[in-house]
Design a protein around this motif. Structure first.
Motif, PDB file in Angstrom:
ATOM      1  N   MET A 141       6.828  -2.943  -4.985  1.00  0.00           N
ATOM      2  CA  MET A 141       5.760  -3.947  -4.987  1.00  0.00           C
ATOM      3  C   MET A 141       4.530  -3.466  -4.212  1.00  0.00           C
ATOM      4  O   MET A 141       3.513  -4.148  -4.167  1.00  0.00           O
ATOM      5  CB  MET A 141       6.273  -5.263  -4.418  1.00  0.00           C
ATOM      6  CG  MET A 141       7.262  -5.939  -5.352  1.00  0.00           C
ATOM      7  SD  MET A 141       7.712  -7.571  -4.757  1.00  0.00           S
ATOM      8  CE  MET A 141       9.038  -7.978  -5.883  1.00  0.00           C
ATOM      9  N   PHE A 168      -6.600  -4.732 -12.864  1.00  0.00           N
ATOM     10  CA  PHE A 168      -6.491  -4.969 -11.416  1.00  0.00           C
ATOM     11  C   PHE A 168      -7.857  -5.077 -10.723  1.00  0.00           C
ATOM     12  O   PHE A 168      -7.901  -5.246  -9.497  1.00  0.00           O
ATOM     13  CB  PHE A 168      -5.653  -3.864 -10.767  1.00  0.00           C
ATOM     14  CG  PHE A 168      -4.280  -3.787 -11.336  1.00  0.00           C
ATOM     15  CD1 PHE A 168      -3.330  -4.751 -11.025  1.00  0.00           C
ATOM     16  CD2 PHE A 168      -3.923  -2.786 -12.216  1.00  0.00           C
ATOM     17  CE1 PHE A 168      -2.063  -4.705 -11.564  1.00  0.00           C
ATOM     18  CE2 PHE A 168      -2.657  -2.729 -12.768  1.00  0.00           C
ATOM     19  CZ  PHE A 168      -1.725  -3.690 -12.441  1.00  0.00           C
ATOM     20  N   LYS A 185      -5.759 -15.238 -17.838  1.00  0.00           N
ATOM     21  CA  LYS A 185      -4.694 -15.090 -16.841  1.00  0.00           C
ATOM     22  C   LYS A 185      -3.338 -14.882 -17.508  1.00  0.00           C
ATOM     23  O   LYS A 185      -2.581 -13.981 -17.148  1.00  0.00           O
ATOM     24  CB  LYS A 185      -4.657 -16.334 -15.949  1.00  0.00           C
ATOM     25  CG  LYS A 185      -3.483 -16.379 -14.969  1.00  0.00           C
ATOM     26  CD  LYS A 185      -3.484 -17.693 -14.181  1.00  0.00           C
ATOM     27  CE  LYS A 185      -2.266 -17.798 -13.265  1.00  0.00           C
ATOM     28  NZ  LYS A 185      -2.243 -19.092 -12.534  1.00  0.00           N
ATOM     29  N   GLU A 233      -1.132  -3.732  -0.167  1.00  0.00           N
ATOM     30  CA  GLU A 233      -0.872  -4.843  -1.065  1.00  0.00           C
ATOM     31  C   GLU A 233      -0.836  -4.320  -2.492  1.00  0.00           C
ATOM     32  O   GLU A 233      -1.779  -3.695  -2.953  1.00  0.00           O
ATOM     33  CB  GLU A 233      -1.953  -5.915  -0.936  1.00  0.00           C
ATOM     34  CG  GLU A 233      -1.944  -6.637   0.400  1.00  0.00           C
ATOM     35  CD  GLU A 233      -3.022  -7.706   0.485  1.00  0.00           C
ATOM     36  OE1 GLU A 233      -3.687  -7.946  -0.539  1.00  0.00           O
ATOM     37  OE2 GLU A 233      -3.179  -8.266   1.569  1.00  0.00           O
ATOM     38  N   GLY A 234       0.250  -4.568  -3.179  1.00  0.00           N
ATOM     39  CA  GLY A 234       0.359  -4.157  -4.565  1.00  0.00           C
ATOM     40  C   GLY A 234       0.546  -5.367  -5.461  1.00  0.00           C
ATOM     41  O   GLY A 234       0.700  -6.484  -4.990  1.00  0.00           O
ATOM     42  N   THR A 235       0.502  -5.134  -6.753  1.00  0.00           N
ATOM     43  CA  THR A 235       0.740  -6.195  -7.721  1.00  0.00           C
ATOM     44  C   THR A 235       1.471  -5.598  -8.911  1.00  0.00           C
ATOM     45  O   THR A 235       0.961  -4.681  -9.552  1.00  0.00           O
ATOM     46  CB  THR A 235      -0.586  -6.813  -8.215  1.00  0.00           C
ATOM     47  OG1 THR A 235      -1.313  -7.303  -7.097  1.00  0.00           O
ATOM     48  CG2 THR A 235      -0.322  -7.955  -9.171  1.00  0.00           C
ATOM     49  N   LYS A 292       0.826  -0.905  -8.089  1.00  0.00           N
ATOM     50  CA  LYS A 292       0.200  -1.822  -9.038  1.00  0.00           C
ATOM     51  C   LYS A 292       0.661  -1.420 -10.431  1.00  0.00           C
ATOM     52  O   LYS A 292       0.797  -0.232 -10.722  1.00  0.00           O
ATOM     53  CB  LYS A 292      -1.324  -1.747  -8.938  1.00  0.00           C
ATOM     54  CG  LYS A 292      -1.870  -2.257  -7.615  1.00  0.00           C
ATOM     55  CD  LYS A 292      -3.386  -2.219  -7.567  1.00  0.00           C
ATOM     56  CE  LYS A 292      -3.895  -2.772  -6.240  1.00  0.00           C
ATOM     57  NZ  LYS A 292      -5.368  -2.749  -6.141  1.00  0.00           N
ATOM     58  N   ASP A 335       3.718 -12.558 -11.109  1.00  0.00           N
ATOM     59  CA  ASP A 335       3.498 -11.349 -10.311  1.00  0.00           C
ATOM     60  C   ASP A 335       4.681 -11.137  -9.383  1.00  0.00           C
ATOM     61  O   ASP A 335       5.228 -12.092  -8.823  1.00  0.00           O
ATOM     62  CB  ASP A 335       2.237 -11.494  -9.439  1.00  0.00           C
ATOM     63  CG  ASP A 335       0.963 -11.473 -10.256  1.00  0.00           C
ATOM     64  OD1 ASP A 335       0.939 -10.742 -11.261  1.00  0.00           O
ATOM     65  OD2 ASP A 335       0.015 -12.179  -9.891  1.00  0.00           O
ATOM     66  N   ASN A 336       5.053  -9.867  -9.207  1.00  0.00           N
ATOM     67  CA  ASN A 336       5.986  -9.458  -8.140  1.00  0.00           C
ATOM     68  C   ASN A 336       7.277 -10.280  -8.091  1.00  0.00           C
ATOM     69  O   ASN A 336       7.614 -10.870  -7.063  1.00  0.00           O
ATOM     70  CB  ASN A 336       5.284  -9.539  -6.781  1.00  0.00           C
ATOM     71  CG  ASN A 336       4.135  -8.556  -6.687  1.00  0.00           C
ATOM     72  OD1 ASN A 336       3.977  -7.687  -7.539  1.00  0.00           O
ATOM     73  ND2 ASN A 336       3.324  -8.692  -5.665  1.00  0.00           N
ATOM     74  N   LYS A 366       2.740  -6.904 -12.420  1.00  0.00           N
ATOM     75  CA  LYS A 366       2.698  -8.039 -13.337  1.00  0.00           C
ATOM     76  C   LYS A 366       3.851  -7.924 -14.333  1.00  0.00           C
ATOM     77  O   LYS A 366       4.019  -6.887 -14.963  1.00  0.00           O
ATOM     78  CB  LYS A 366       1.359  -8.074 -14.084  1.00  0.00           C
ATOM     79  CG  LYS A 366       0.168  -8.334 -13.166  1.00  0.00           C
ATOM     80  CD  LYS A 366      -1.133  -8.370 -13.948  1.00  0.00           C
ATOM     81  CE  LYS A 366      -2.305  -8.702 -13.039  1.00  0.00           C
ATOM     82  NZ  LYS A 366      -2.247 -10.077 -12.524  1.00  0.00           N
TER      83      LYS A 366
END
Length: 704
Positions: free
Chosen positions: A360, A298, A196, A335-337, A363, A349-350, A339
């Motif tokens: 946002m 992702f 992580k 929905e995006g991410t 990805k 994140d975000n 990092k």
């Protein structure tokens, strides 16, 4: 070194609200802090070697080892970095929150301009006490003649420091976990946390379980490394098969040659990628590498549409990759991410201070070593520097999209339906982004062609220019014909009133929100060579309103907002009487005094009735519907006024005009109204029931 027992000294600039549970909101983050401290120590040692102040062994391989021991309830973090002397332990550990990294950079700032030191050794180290009842440090400095140090603390403000017994340069930190945190000594949990936070740290990270039985693997003999521990040599004989040759004869054929192999102790495999794709030059990366990185980070196995590789060294250091995923039709389901990393160390994140809100939806990863972090490394100072980073990222995204539109319009059009909600949302949220993108926003028209705003406006502007030219010519001719009879300027007195300033005439762009529902209007437009664009996303109403506010030269109207002159016959004559008759009949039958009825002679005689709502009225109605979704407000209170246009060239409308007292007229008027309404919006369940019954009744008339 004499044994030392003392109290921890708290730096006056950094009070001591760190022990136990309040340093970080996420307890697992201590893994990140202790591993990143090891990365710092290794980076420092390599820099000292680079600057000639230390010589690394020829076989030196930088690494961080994490050893879990669930039986003894311990965790070990071992690095082969520069280690510490007793004085440095005193300075960096006993004096809490003194920044070892800051001190190192200051000392060597004239010798090294590439800062890869991750962070603050003091506070990061003390995150261990969130999960441990006791922490020990064993360390040996790289300095010649240094004595190893053993330091221990049970989580209070007292410590013990004595000579240690380490033989190798580096640091080993041992955590004796408290009963509430034994999960962190579980090998699978440890792997999850390291992946992580530390997947892309710049030093190889190895995870192992204490006292675990050795694992083995078999390799070809020629692939042996000096570091391999050989358990057994294995000779594999050649493999053969009986096969039939071209003459039909059977013979023995070698299908696999003899091989010499080795059984070795399984090589440790690092959990992290020390050179992630974003650290490389874009010219060195292939499309497949970008896609593989996307899948890996992702866990999304749908290919991204395209990506932007950020690579900037000045005025700040920023690298990253932003991916445009295939966006869903409805904006609120996107929905995006994004990092955020600091020197390959995952931060969060975000983070909205760095990533513009509309980005946002994408990805990607962004790595910015220059970001100002607070003591927890999890929040950013919202200052001017951070704002500049945000603006730079926005600019690079806009530049990529504009460049694609200019140089690869075919691909840009192919992606447009998927990326348009993102771009429109960006325009609503960021005026600078909107200004840059204004001429590169695509509109798909009713002929399935894509056009930019300037391309849509060109025909209208050319028409206006021609009209202006005609007016100028007429004026010139009039001046010429009256020349010689006009009075001189001195003799003539101007008694006329000053002309009122007129608002600039606006070009109209017609749009469709539902190709099926508004099919009748689309057909009429196509018949007359007129065009309209498709705006069927729920973000479009807000988007076109914003475009209109920012530009006074054009306006958007839904295709059914009015009946344009291009759809009408030019020789219709006076339709006042027809309008009055039809208005009386329809208002009476429909019992609707608010309905505006208008008679027109439309070119297409097949069209009997058209229902229109004013553009502003519809937008107000849509806005009220959004507000009323939460309850408490009746959207029907703001229903837009309707205009029913009846085509006198249509046989059914002619019949009503000529037979207004017929017993069938009420049924026909209701049917014409419902047909017009159906082309505008769905009927209510009750109205649809009546419409179906009435349709059957009308068909029965043909049988009589």
């Amino acid at each position: 070194m004499a044994n030392k027992h003392g109290n921890l000294s708290i730096d006056s600039d950094n009070l001591f609200p760190i022990i136990k549970k309040w340093l970080y909101s996420d307890h697992d983050i201590f893994y990140r802090e202790l591993i990143s401290n090891g990365c710092d120590a290794i980076t420092k040692l390599k820099k000292l070697d680079m600057m000639g102040e230390y010589s690394l062994p020829a076989d030196y391989k930088p690494k961080i080892q994490v050893i879990v021991n669930p039986e003894e309830k311990t965790l070990k973090f071992i690095d082969n970095g520069l280690g510490m002397t007793a004085d440095e332990v005193e300075e960096y550990i006993n004096r809490i929150a003194f920044s070892g990294a800051t001190d190192f950079i200051e000392k060597y700032k004239d010798k090294s301009n590439d800062d890869q030191i991750i962070g603050h050794f003091g506070l990061g180290f003390y995150s261990a006490f969130m999960v441990a009842d006791e922490v020990t440090i064993d360390t040996l400095s790289y300095k010649e003649g240094a004595t190893p140090v053993h330091w221990s603390c049970d989580g209070g403000t007292e410590f013990d420091m004595v000579d240690g017994d380490m033989d190798d340069v580096g640091t080993e930190i041992t955590l004796y976990l408290n009963e509430d945190c034994l999960e962190f000594a579980n090998e699978y949990r440890a792997r999850e946390i390291i992946e992580k936070y530390c997947s892309f740290m710049p030093t190889a990270i190895y995870l192992s379980k204490a006292n675990a039985p050795e694992e083995y693997e078999t390799i070809d003999k020629e692939d042996k490394l000096d570091t391999d521990t050989v358990i057994e040599e294995i000779h594999e004989e050649a493999k053969t098969e009986e096969k039939e040759n071209e003459n039909g004869e059977k013979e023995i054929v070698e299908v696999s040659p003899a091989k010499d192999k080795l059984k070795i102790v399984k090589r440790p495999v690092p959990l992290n990628d020390t050179t992630p794709l974003w650290t490389k030059n874009p010219s060195e990366c292939t499309d497949e590498e970008y896609k593989e990185f996307y899948r890996k980070v992702f866990m999304d196995y749908k290919e991204p549409l395209f990506w932007i590789h950020l690579n900037m060294d000045y005025p700040f250091n920023l690298k990253g990759i932003l991916y445009f995923p295939k966006i869903n039709t409805e904006y609120d389901s996107i929905e995006g991410t994004i990092k955020l990393y600091n020197n390959q160390v995952f931060i969060a994140d975000n983070i909205k201070e760095v990533i513009p809100e509309f980005l946002m939806l994408l990805k990607g990863v962004i790595d910015c070593p220059d970001l100002p972090l607070n003591v927890s490394r999890s929040a950013l100072q919202n200052d001017g520097f951070v704002k500049k980073i945000s603006e730079y990222i926005t600019k690079k995204v806009a530049d990529k999209l504009i460049g694609m539109c200019k140089t690869d319009k075919e691909s840009y059009e192919k992606y447009w339906d998927d990326i348009s909600p993102f771009i429109k949302f960006g325009c609503l949220k960021d005026t600078k982004f909107c200004d840059k993108m204004n001429d590169y926003i695509l509109f798909k028209d009713i002929n399935d062609k894509y056009q930019t705003l300037p391309e849509l406006l060109v025909p209208v502007e050319e028409e206006n220019t021609e009209e202006a030219a005609d007016t100028t010519d007429d004026a010139a001719a009039e001046t010429e014909s009256t020349e010689g009879t006009a009075e001189s300027a001195e003799e003539k007195t101007d008694t006329s009133e000053p002309e009122e300033e007129k608002e600039p005439e606006k070009s109209t762009i017609y749009y469709v929100t539902d190709k099926v529902q508004q099919g009748q209007y689309i057909s009429m437009f196509k018949e007359q060579g007129m065009n309209a664009v498709i705006l069927d996303h729920n973000i479009d109403t807000s988007f076109i309103s914003q475009l209109e506010q920012r530009n006074e030269h054009y306006q958007f109207k839904r295709i059914d907002a009015d009946v344009t002159d291009a759809l009408k016959s030019e020789d219709a004559g006076d339709l006042t009487e027809a309008t009055n008759t039809l208005s009386e009949v329809f208002k009476k039958t429909l019992n609707n005094d608010k309905l505006t009825v208008q008679a027109e002679a439309l070119k297409n005689a097949d069209v009997a009735s058209i229902l229109t709502l004013s553009e502003q009225g519809r937008r107000m109605q849509d806005m009220m519907k959004m507000y009323s979704m939460g309850g408490g407000m009746d959207a029907n209170m703001f229903a837009a006024d309707q205009t029913l246009t009846l085509n006198i060239n249509n046989p059914l409308v002619k019949y009503i005009l000529d037979n207004k007292d017929s017993e069938h007229v009420p049924m026909f008027t209701e049917q014409l109204y419902d047909l017009a309404l159906l082309a505008n919006q769905p009927l209510s369940p009750d109205a649809m029931t009546k419409f179906v019954k009435r349709s059957n009744d009308i068909m029965l008339l043909l049988t009589k």
